[in-house]
Write an enzyme that holds these catalytic residues in place. Sequence first.
Site, PDB file in Angstrom:
ATOM      1  N   GLU A  75       0.686  -1.282  -0.024  1.00 27.08           N
ATOM      2  CA  GLU A  75       0.016   0.051   0.048  1.00 27.08           C
ATOM      3  C   GLU A  75       0.834   1.391  -0.041  1.00 27.08           C
ATOM      4  O   GLU A  75       0.218   2.276   0.324  1.00 27.08           O
ATOM      5  CB  GLU A  75      -1.026   0.151   1.356  1.00 27.08           C
ATOM      6  CG  GLU A  75      -1.810  -1.209   1.421  1.00 27.08           C
ATOM      7  CD  GLU A  75      -2.968  -1.047   0.321  1.00 27.08           C
ATOM      8  OE1 GLU A  75      -2.787  -0.288  -0.553  1.00 27.08           O
ATOM      9  OE2 GLU A  75      -3.839  -1.804   0.526  1.00 27.08           O
ATOM     10  N   HIS A  94      -2.553   2.581   8.458  1.00 26.60           N
ATOM     11  CA  HIS A  94      -3.665   1.949   7.847  1.00 26.60           C
ATOM     12  C   HIS A  94      -3.880   0.523   8.381  1.00 26.60           C
ATOM     13  O   HIS A  94      -2.953  -0.191   8.684  1.00 26.60           O
ATOM     14  CB  HIS A  94      -3.436   1.578   6.406  1.00 26.60           C
ATOM     15  CG  HIS A  94      -4.138   0.810   5.746  1.00 26.60           C
ATOM     16  ND1 HIS A  94      -5.629   0.789   5.661  1.00 26.60           N
ATOM     17  CD2 HIS A  94      -3.900  -0.670   5.006  1.00 26.60           C
ATOM     18  CE1 HIS A  94      -6.162  -0.137   4.768  1.00 26.60           C
ATOM     19  NE2 HIS A  94      -5.161  -0.927   4.530  1.00 26.60           N
ATOM     20  N   HIS A  96      -7.377  -2.836   9.210  1.00 24.42           N
ATOM     21  CA  HIS A  96      -8.537  -3.380   9.067  1.00 24.42           C
ATOM     22  C   HIS A  96      -9.233  -3.920  10.268  1.00 24.42           C
ATOM     23  O   HIS A  96      -9.845  -4.817  10.852  1.00 24.42           O
ATOM     24  CB  HIS A  96      -8.360  -4.763   8.542  1.00 24.42           C
ATOM     25  CG  HIS A  96      -7.424  -4.452   7.036  1.00 24.42           C
ATOM     26  ND1 HIS A  96      -7.029  -5.509   6.602  1.00 24.42           N
ATOM     27  CD2 HIS A  96      -7.234  -3.412   6.439  1.00 24.42           C
ATOM     28  CE1 HIS A  96      -6.330  -5.271   5.455  1.00 24.42           C
ATOM     29  NE2 HIS A  96      -6.493  -4.089   5.223  1.00 24.42           N
ATOM     30  N   TYR A 115     -19.415  13.794  19.243  1.00 27.30           N
ATOM     31  CA  TYR A 115     -18.445  14.784  18.921  1.00 27.30           C
ATOM     32  C   TYR A 115     -17.288  14.707  18.870  1.00 27.30           C
ATOM     33  O   TYR A 115     -16.324  15.210  18.160  1.00 27.30           O
ATOM     34  CB  TYR A 115     -18.657  15.931  20.226  1.00 27.30           C
ATOM     35  CG  TYR A 115     -18.052  15.386  21.346  1.00 27.30           C
ATOM     36  CD1 TYR A 115     -16.567  15.486  21.632  1.00 27.30           C
ATOM     37  CD2 TYR A 115     -18.782  15.126  22.311  1.00 27.30           C
ATOM     38  CE1 TYR A 115     -16.069  15.061  22.739  1.00 27.30           C
ATOM     39  CE2 TYR A 115     -18.354  14.492  23.475  1.00 27.30           C
ATOM     40  CZ  TYR A 115     -16.911  14.712  23.763  1.00 27.30           C
ATOM     41  OH  TYR A 115     -16.272  14.258  25.052  1.00 27.30           O
ATOM     42  N   HIS A 157     -12.363  -2.718   2.283  1.00 35.96           N
ATOM     43  CA  HIS A 157     -11.122  -2.655   2.770  1.00 35.96           C
ATOM     44  C   HIS A 157     -10.792  -2.295   4.222  1.00 35.96           C
ATOM     45  O   HIS A 157     -10.401  -3.279   5.017  1.00 35.96           O
ATOM     46  CB  HIS A 157     -10.510  -1.884   1.869  1.00 35.96           C
ATOM     47  CG  HIS A 157      -8.893  -2.033   1.915  1.00 35.96           C
ATOM     48  ND1 HIS A 157      -8.155  -1.622   0.667  1.00 35.96           N
ATOM     49  CD2 HIS A 157      -7.986  -2.108   2.649  1.00 35.96           C
ATOM     50  CE1 HIS A 157      -6.880  -1.904   0.951  1.00 35.96           C
ATOM     51  NE2 HIS A 157      -6.747  -2.445   2.376  1.00 35.96           N
ATOM     52  N   TYR A 210      -6.295  18.849  21.389  1.00 33.98           N
ATOM     53  CA  TYR A 210      -6.694  17.649  21.904  1.00 33.98           C
ATOM     54  C   TYR A 210      -6.142  16.482  21.309  1.00 33.98           C
ATOM     55  O   TYR A 210      -5.557  16.430  20.255  1.00 33.98           O
ATOM     56  CB  TYR A 210      -8.017  17.492  21.574  1.00 33.98           C
ATOM     57  CG  TYR A 210      -8.715  16.339  22.384  1.00 33.98           C
ATOM     58  CD1 TYR A 210      -9.365  16.675  23.820  1.00 33.98           C
ATOM     59  CD2 TYR A 210      -9.113  15.175  22.007  1.00 33.98           C
ATOM     60  CE1 TYR A 210      -9.987  15.976  24.518  1.00 33.98           C
ATOM     61  CE2 TYR A 210      -9.673  14.283  22.684  1.00 33.98           C
ATOM     62  CZ  TYR A 210     -10.122  14.346  24.023  1.00 33.98           C
ATOM     63  OH  TYR A 210     -10.628  13.488  24.765  1.00 33.98           O
TER      64      TYR A 210
END
Length: 236
Positions: A75, A94, A96, A115, A157, A210
């Site tokens: 990827e 990345h 899954h 939120y 994916h 934050y």
Amino acid sequence: MNDTEYEHRAAIVSACRRMGALGINQGTSGNISCRWAQGLLITPSGLDYETMTPDDIVFMDMKGRHKADQTPSSEWHFHRDILRARAEVNAVVHAHPVYCTALAIAHREIPAVHYMIAAAGGPSIRCAPYATYGTEELSRHALAALEGRLACLLANHGLIACGPSLSKALWLAAEVETLARQYIAALQVGEPQILPDDEIARVVVKFKTYGPRQKPDHAPAKAKTKEKSKSKAKTK
């Protein structure tokens, strides 16, 4: 390889193992990259995280070039393209995760049901259209879904989460999976009530400071204390 580069590589290995502990990834799926020098450091293809070492992490330049005897994650296109297009992003995660992937399989975005979605930069976490993994087409879809955002789903994916640091990108990945889980649970109860865009815009501003913070390093203060002690001893 200097000490700083080694620390970056070690941090990637640690984050890969942390994904499993957080329950957002399984086996050798998923991948991580960090901006480094004039390119990026990225996880290798198909290597188990438990056996991975800092030396296994692949350096790639922004043209996609790397050492011939190394194989970067399949990827790498979207990792490289995100880092090249987004100067404020220094790390890409990345994975899954089950709930994010379930929504991605249904081609559903995550709306503002809580939120905390503001942590990803806007009132929704989009789902990019499907494209074969590892392709430039998937990278184009991901970049479009990430416009104005720090996270997106990839149809059929998984999830992409980005951040100004690896710790924040990994934190965001876990937060998005929690949002997905909450959304799916709410759908079982009834029709989720979506927060208005203007409220999320307010929270986005509040969220600029934050997220996970590093504890201050008190080592210099300790060093100063020791120096003062030595000076007193000499005076006596």
